[in-house]
Design a protein around this motif. Structure first.
Motif, PDB file in Angstrom:
ATOM      1  N   ILE A  50      37.892  45.641  48.936  1.00  0.00           N
ATOM      2  CA  ILE A  50      37.782  44.466  48.077  1.00  0.00           C
ATOM      3  C   ILE A  50      38.258  44.836  46.668  1.00  0.00           C
ATOM      4  N   GLY A  51      37.887  46.017  46.205  1.00  0.00           N
ATOM      5  CA  GLY A  51      38.366  46.489  44.900  1.00  0.00           C
ATOM      6  C   GLY A  51      39.869  46.693  44.886  1.00  0.00           C
ATOM      7  N   VAL A  52      40.427  47.170  46.001  1.00  0.00           N
ATOM      8  CA  VAL A  52      41.882  47.328  46.089  1.00  0.00           C
ATOM      9  C   VAL A  52      42.546  45.958  45.977  1.00  0.00           C
ATOM     10  N   CYS A  53      41.981  44.955  46.647  1.00  0.00           N
ATOM     11  CA  CYS A  53      42.541  43.596  46.575  1.00  0.00           C
ATOM     12  C   CYS A  53      42.469  43.045  45.156  1.00  0.00           C
ATOM     13  N   GLN A  54      41.405  43.374  44.473  1.00  0.00           N
ATOM     14  CA  GLN A  54      41.257  42.975  43.078  1.00  0.00           C
ATOM     15  C   GLN A  54      42.396  43.551  42.238  1.00  0.00           C
ATOM     16  N   THR A 116      37.575  45.532  32.724  1.00  0.00           N
ATOM     17  CA  THR A 116      38.274  44.726  31.716  1.00  0.00           C
ATOM     18  C   THR A 116      38.145  43.255  32.106  1.00  0.00           C
ATOM     19  N   PRO A 117      38.304  42.350  31.160  1.00  0.00           N
ATOM     20  CA  PRO A 117      38.288  40.924  31.517  1.00  0.00           C
ATOM     21  C   PRO A 117      39.351  40.573  32.572  1.00  0.00           C
ATOM     22  N   ALA A 118      40.500  41.232  32.518  1.00  0.00           N
ATOM     23  CA  ALA A 118      41.549  40.962  33.514  1.00  0.00           C
ATOM     24  C   ALA A 118      41.091  41.352  34.919  1.00  0.00           C
ATOM     25  N   HIS A 119      40.326  42.439  35.031  1.00  0.00           N
ATOM     26  CA  HIS A 119      39.815  42.847  36.344  1.00  0.00           C
ATOM     27  C   HIS A 119      38.763  41.865  36.850  1.00  0.00           C
ATOM     28  N   VAL A 120      37.908  41.384  35.961  1.00  0.00           N
ATOM     29  CA  VAL A 120      36.897  40.390  36.345  1.00  0.00           C
ATOM     30  C   VAL A 120      37.597  39.128  36.835  1.00  0.00           C
ATOM     31  N   GLU A 121      38.590  38.680  36.091  1.00  0.00           N
ATOM     32  CA  GLU A 121      39.344  37.475  36.467  1.00  0.00           C
ATOM     33  C   GLU A 121      40.057  37.666  37.810  1.00  0.00           C
ATOM     34  N   ALA A 122      40.639  38.836  38.015  1.00  0.00           N
ATOM     35  CA  ALA A 122      41.341  39.113  39.272  1.00  0.00           C
ATOM     36  C   ALA A 122      40.365  39.106  40.451  1.00  0.00           C
ATOM     37  N   LEU A 123      39.214  39.740  40.290  1.00  0.00           N
ATOM     38  CA  LEU A 123      38.219  39.769  41.358  1.00  0.00           C
ATOM     39  C   LEU A 123      37.713  38.368  41.665  1.00  0.00           C
ATOM     40  N   ASP A 124      37.335  37.650  40.635  1.00  0.00           N
ATOM     41  CA  ASP A 124      36.806  36.308  40.825  1.00  0.00           C
ATOM     42  C   ASP A 124      37.859  35.386  41.449  1.00  0.00           C
ATOM     43  N   GLY A 125      39.098  35.522  41.002  1.00  0.00           N
ATOM     44  CA  GLY A 125      40.182  34.727  41.568  1.00  0.00           C
ATOM     45  C   GLY A 125      40.442  35.063  43.023  1.00  0.00           C
TER      46      GLY A 125
END
Length: 173
Positions: A50-54, A116-125
């Protein structure tokens, strides 16, 4: 979906082991926990995929060199290819869970890699592709407890190192 993220050494492996061992009983109670078995790739309990997909969604490779080596994630293209294989499993897994059930994801990698905010956004997206509602449970731990837990794990793996030497070696962490 409920996403359990804990930084390393916060008991996530114990939680994941319990979830895996009790997956059938949990499913009977409306809780889905699925680990993906990808041919030729022994995925660990930690659902690091899941982290890789993020990271694929963020257009980056994962920060951990060992993970990159083990899974052949040498660049963004390889990371995205791996993510596509995970997505091919994730969609049917979510679809197979009963409507209204709670889907659980548990990964210390998400906790450690989402910084980072970009990682949070990527995971949530990425998760929004599968779920209308995503809730996060984050575990943290005091550093001195983390270090003692890491030492205990070192001993369980059969290594013999005095505590003082271990502490000196890990002082920078």
């Amino acid at each position: 979906a409920n996403v359990h993220t804990g930084l390393p050494k916060t008991g996530t492996t114990s939680i994941q082991t319990w979830l895996r061992r009790n997956a059938a009983a949990l499913r009977d109670r409306g809780i889905a926990y699925d680990r993906f078995e990808m041919k030729g790739e022994p995925l660990p309990n930690s659902q690091l995929e899941i982290g890789v997909c993020q990271y694929a969604r963020a257009g980056q490779v994962v920060p951990n060199a060992n993970t990159r080596r083990v899974f052949g994630l040498r660049d963004v293209a390889a990371t995205r290819a791996f993510a596509a294989r995970v997505e091919a499993l994730m969609g049917p897994s979510v679809a197979a869970s009963d409507p209204g059930s709670t889907y659980v994801i548990s990964s210390e990698h998400i906790g450690a890699w989402t910084n980072t905010p970009a990682h949070v956004e990527a995971l949530d997206g990425w998760l929004a592709q599968y779920f209308d509602d995503v809730r996060y449970v984050v575990y943290i731990r005091r550093q001195e407890d983390w270090l003692l837990s890491r030492y205990s794990q070192t001993l369980r793996r059969g290594m013999s190192v005095p505590l003082e030497k271990f502490l000196r070696r890990n002082a920078a962490h």
